[in-house]
Structure formats: C-alpha cells, structure tokens
Scaffold this active site. Structure first.
Site, PDB file in Angstrom:
ATOM      1  CG  ASP A 142      59.376 -21.589  13.939  1.00 29.35           C
ATOM      2  OD1 ASP A 142      60.663 -21.916  13.778  1.00 29.35           O
ATOM      3  OD2 ASP A 142      58.796 -21.118  13.075  1.00 29.35           O
ATOM      4  CD  GLN A 150      59.091 -18.620   6.624  1.00 32.74           C
ATOM      5  OE1 GLN A 150      59.343 -19.705   6.828  1.00 32.74           O
ATOM      6  NE2 GLN A 150      59.814 -17.539   7.004  1.00 32.74           N
ATOM      7  CE  LYS A 171      62.589 -21.067   8.192  1.00 32.01           C
ATOM      8  NZ  LYS A 171      61.702 -20.288   8.418  1.00 32.01           N
TER       9      LYS A 171
END
Ligand SMILES: NC(=O)c1ccc[n+]([C@@H]2O[C@H](COP(=O)([O-])OP(=O)(O)OC[C@H]3O[C@@H](n4cnc5c(N)ncnc54)[C@H](OP(=O)(O)O)[C@@H]3O)[C@@H](O)[C@H]2O)c1
Ligand SMILES: *[C@@H]1O[C@H](CO)[C@@H](O)[C@H](O)[C@H]1NC(C)=O
Ligand SMILES: *[C@@H]1O[C@H](CO)[C@@H](O)[C@H](O)[C@H]1NC(C)=O
Length: 322
Positions: free
Chosen positions: A145, A120, A76
């Site tokens: 997200d 995460q 990422k």
C-alpha cells in the site's frame, strides 16, 4: 513494459449554436485496469515457469467487520485470484487489542510466502488503535500500500524506483499516461493532502517534473487555483465540488472521489458521484475520468501491480542465491 494502447473514448457533440464542439475524452479506468490485470496475469505465469509452483502472495489484514471494508476486500481478493496471486484474508475480531494486531503484522512480516501485506483501514476495533503505528509495523519490503514512513519518505524524495507507490495516486498517474499528455513542465493542481491520496499524488507529479500546487480545506481561492491547472487531480471527499467553469479549457481532470448522494430514482436510494461535477466539467476538460469506472478500478489494479513487483524482487533475491 508493454505499452498500453490509448483506449480513451472520443466523444463529440454538436454545440448549441450549431457549431461542432468537442467535449472531453472519457478516460476509462475499467479498460485500463483490465489491461494492467492481463499484463500481470502473464507475468505471474512467467514467474511460475521460472520457479515451478511459485505464486505471488498477498495478505489482507482486517480488524472488525465494516461493510464497506468487506466490499473493498472482496474486490481485491477477486482481482488477485484472477491474476494468479495467492491472496489471503485474515480477519481479527473487533475485540482485538493493538498489541494483538501488531503481533499479527510481525508474524506475517516473517512469512516468506507473503510478498504483500496490507492493513485494511479504517480499523474497526472497540480498543484504542493507532493506525499509524500499525501501518509502520508492516515491513517496508511488503508494504504494497506504500503507507509506511519509509516508503512515503522515499517517494517524497523522488526515490520512485526504490519504493512502493500508494495505489490510488499510482493509478491516477497511469490514467494521465493514457491521455498521452506529457506531465513535465505542466501546471498540476492536487486537491487534498491525505497520506493515501493527495500527498503522494503531489510527490508523483513533482517527480514527473510538473509544477505542483496542493490545495486543501484552508485554501482560500480554490476555483482560481484550479483554473491554472493543466492537470487536476481531486481527492477531497466532497461530492461534485469542482465545477466545470472552474477549469482551464482542455485540462486533464482525474477524479478520485467516491461519494454517495441520495437519489430516489435508484433502488439503493443513492448513487455514487465523484468530487468533480462531471456534466459541467466534461464540457470544458480535455480528458476526464468517470465515477464509477475511473480511479476506483485502477486502485485495485495498482495493488496487484505492487504485489507482483514485490514477488519479483523476492524471486530475484532467491535466484541471486540469497
Ligand atoms: N478510488 C479509490 O480507490 C479511492 C481511494 C482512496 C480515497 N478515495 C476517495 O478520495 C477522496 C479523498 O480521500 P482521502 O482519504 O484522501 O480523504 P481525506 O483523508 O478526508 O482527505 C481529504 C483532503 O481533502 C481536503 N479537503 C476537504 N474539503 C476540502 C475543500 N472543501 N476544499 C479543499 N480541500 C478540501 C482536506 O483538507 P485538510 O487536509 O485541510 O483537511 C484533505 O486534505 C474521498 O472521496 C475518498 O472516498 C478513493
Ligand atoms: C525530470 O527532470 C530531471 C532533471 O532534468 C530528469 O533527470 C528526469 O529524467 C525527469 N523525469 C521525468 C519523468 O521527466
Ligand atoms: C465500469 O465498471 C463498473 C462495474 O462493472 C460499472 O458499474 C461502470 O458503469 C463502468 N464504468 C464505465 C465508465 O465504463
């Protein structure tokens, strides 16, 4: 939006009885993701000409030190740097308490240089953690997200223009678009109902006007359900579960699975396969995504897309004199 050229590779093979018979077109996530990244790179350059020095900001919050998480995070950060996104990685030790993690989320929420914040998962902590509580603490305006209840709720009600769409299903939709097959009116089947893959995939297909069936571990007649699908998206986490002979001829098959299976021929001792048995499925599908090189790279590209979208909103707000 720039229209993407269909880059799918048309493969043909001779059938075993001498007749020419076509096998599935492989839909490349590598190529599509690279085009998305190029477009985003230009958009970021444009933003910088509007407000000099401006960069979209992304922060990846990690708790602990899982090897697989480290790998995903570095992918990422690499993609972000290439596009011109200012990406930061904040790692809290696995000894961090839930309150400390929540405090970090709140302080990043308040940082105007950060337009996208992702936590995460899974959290790697020695302390009890409620991941739901932590993802819901992320400000909905920065939740790139798309995992907070606010964004998930908007998506489930069809408010697609006003929410962040989770990256994996968003990438799947982009790959379906690449095939040129229209979704409206089609029979779509999703295998899996998780918060990050199956459930939002169902919503996206539904609001693209497909008739959607969602299957899960308690579905009794999985092959039969799959056989009705014009469009099949699989996110079950079961190596090569979907067999070619389950498929409707010509179906669009999108495989989200990432599974490691033992393989002595590999140096690493394993190889990565999807949730679909590629060799048999590609004999019957019309379009199919490979693993690796399908949904995986699209997930990262869509995270960048959401981050740039968030930064764009932020710029519009300050231009409006906010
Ligand atoms: N490419 C990417 O970037 C990306 C991102 C995320 C995930 N993934 C991959 O996508 C897959 C799914 O991930 P996830 O996080 O959604 O997994 P998950 O949370 O474990 O969910 C799996 C879903 O599949 C269903 N399922 C499991 N076994 C099944 C079976 N035999 N028949 C039918 N349904 C079954 C489960 O049903 P129940 O609800 O009944 O338990 C559940 O809804 C994994 O392989 C993962 O590695 C890839
Ligand atoms: C889905 O159908 C609705 C109702 O007819 C329509 O307004 C909408 O534009 C359609 N959306 C797509 C993506 O086809
Ligand atoms: C996509 O790229 C990855 C990483 O570079 C590579 O391992 C994979 O083979 C590629 N897949 C396809 C289908 O091009």
């Amino acid at each position: 939006m720039m229209s993407l050229v269909c880059l799918s590779l048309r493969l043909r093979a001779a059938g075993c009885h001498g007749s020419r018979r076509s096998v599935a077109t492989v839909v490349s996530g590598n190529k599509t993701a690279s085009l998305v990244r190029q477009r985003l790179q230009m958009e970021v350059q444009e933003m910088r000409s509007v407000l000099s020095g401006f960069r979209p900001g992304l922060l990846v919050l990690q708790v602990g030190d899982r090897a697989d998480s480290n790998l995903y995070i570095s992918a990422k950060l690499r993609a972000a740097a290439q596009i011109g996104i200012d990406a930061k990685h904040l790692r809290l030790p696995s000894s961090a308490t839930q309150d400390q993690v929540l405090q970090s989320v709140l302080s990043i929420n308040a940082d105007p240089a950060v337009h996208g914040l992702i936590v995460q998962l899974p959290l790697d902590s020695v302390n009890p953690m409620d991941p739901e509580r932590i993802t819901n603490a992320v400000s909905p305006e920065k939740d790139v997200d798309g995992l907070s209840c606010i964004n998930a709720g908007k998506l489930s009600r069809g408010d697609l223009k006003d929410c962040f769409i989770p990256c994996t299903p968003n990438g799947c939709m982009e790959l379906i678009r690449q095939t040129g097959v229209s979704v409206a009116g089609k029979q779509a089947v999703v295998i899996g109902r998780s918060k990050i893959v199956g459930a939002p995939m169902h919503d996206l297909l539904l609001w693209s006007n497909a008739t959607v069936t969602t299957c899960h571990s308690k579905t009794l007649d999985l092959p039969e359900q799959v056989g009705r699908a014009d469009i099949l998206v699989v996110g079950a986490g079961r190596a090569e579960m979907v067999r070619g002979d389950w498929l409707k001829e010509g179906a669009v098959v999108i495989d989200c699975g990432i599974n490691h299976i033992p393989d002595e021929r590999k140096l690493s001792g394993h190889r990565v396969v999807g949730d679909v048995h590629f060799a048999s499925a590609s004999q019957r599908a019309g379009f199919i995504t490979p693993v690796p090189g399908g949904v995986g790279p699209m997930t990262v590209a869509m995270l960048m897309e959401n981050t740039v979208q968030s930064a764009r909103h932020f710029l519009l707000k300050i231009q409006a004199g906010g």
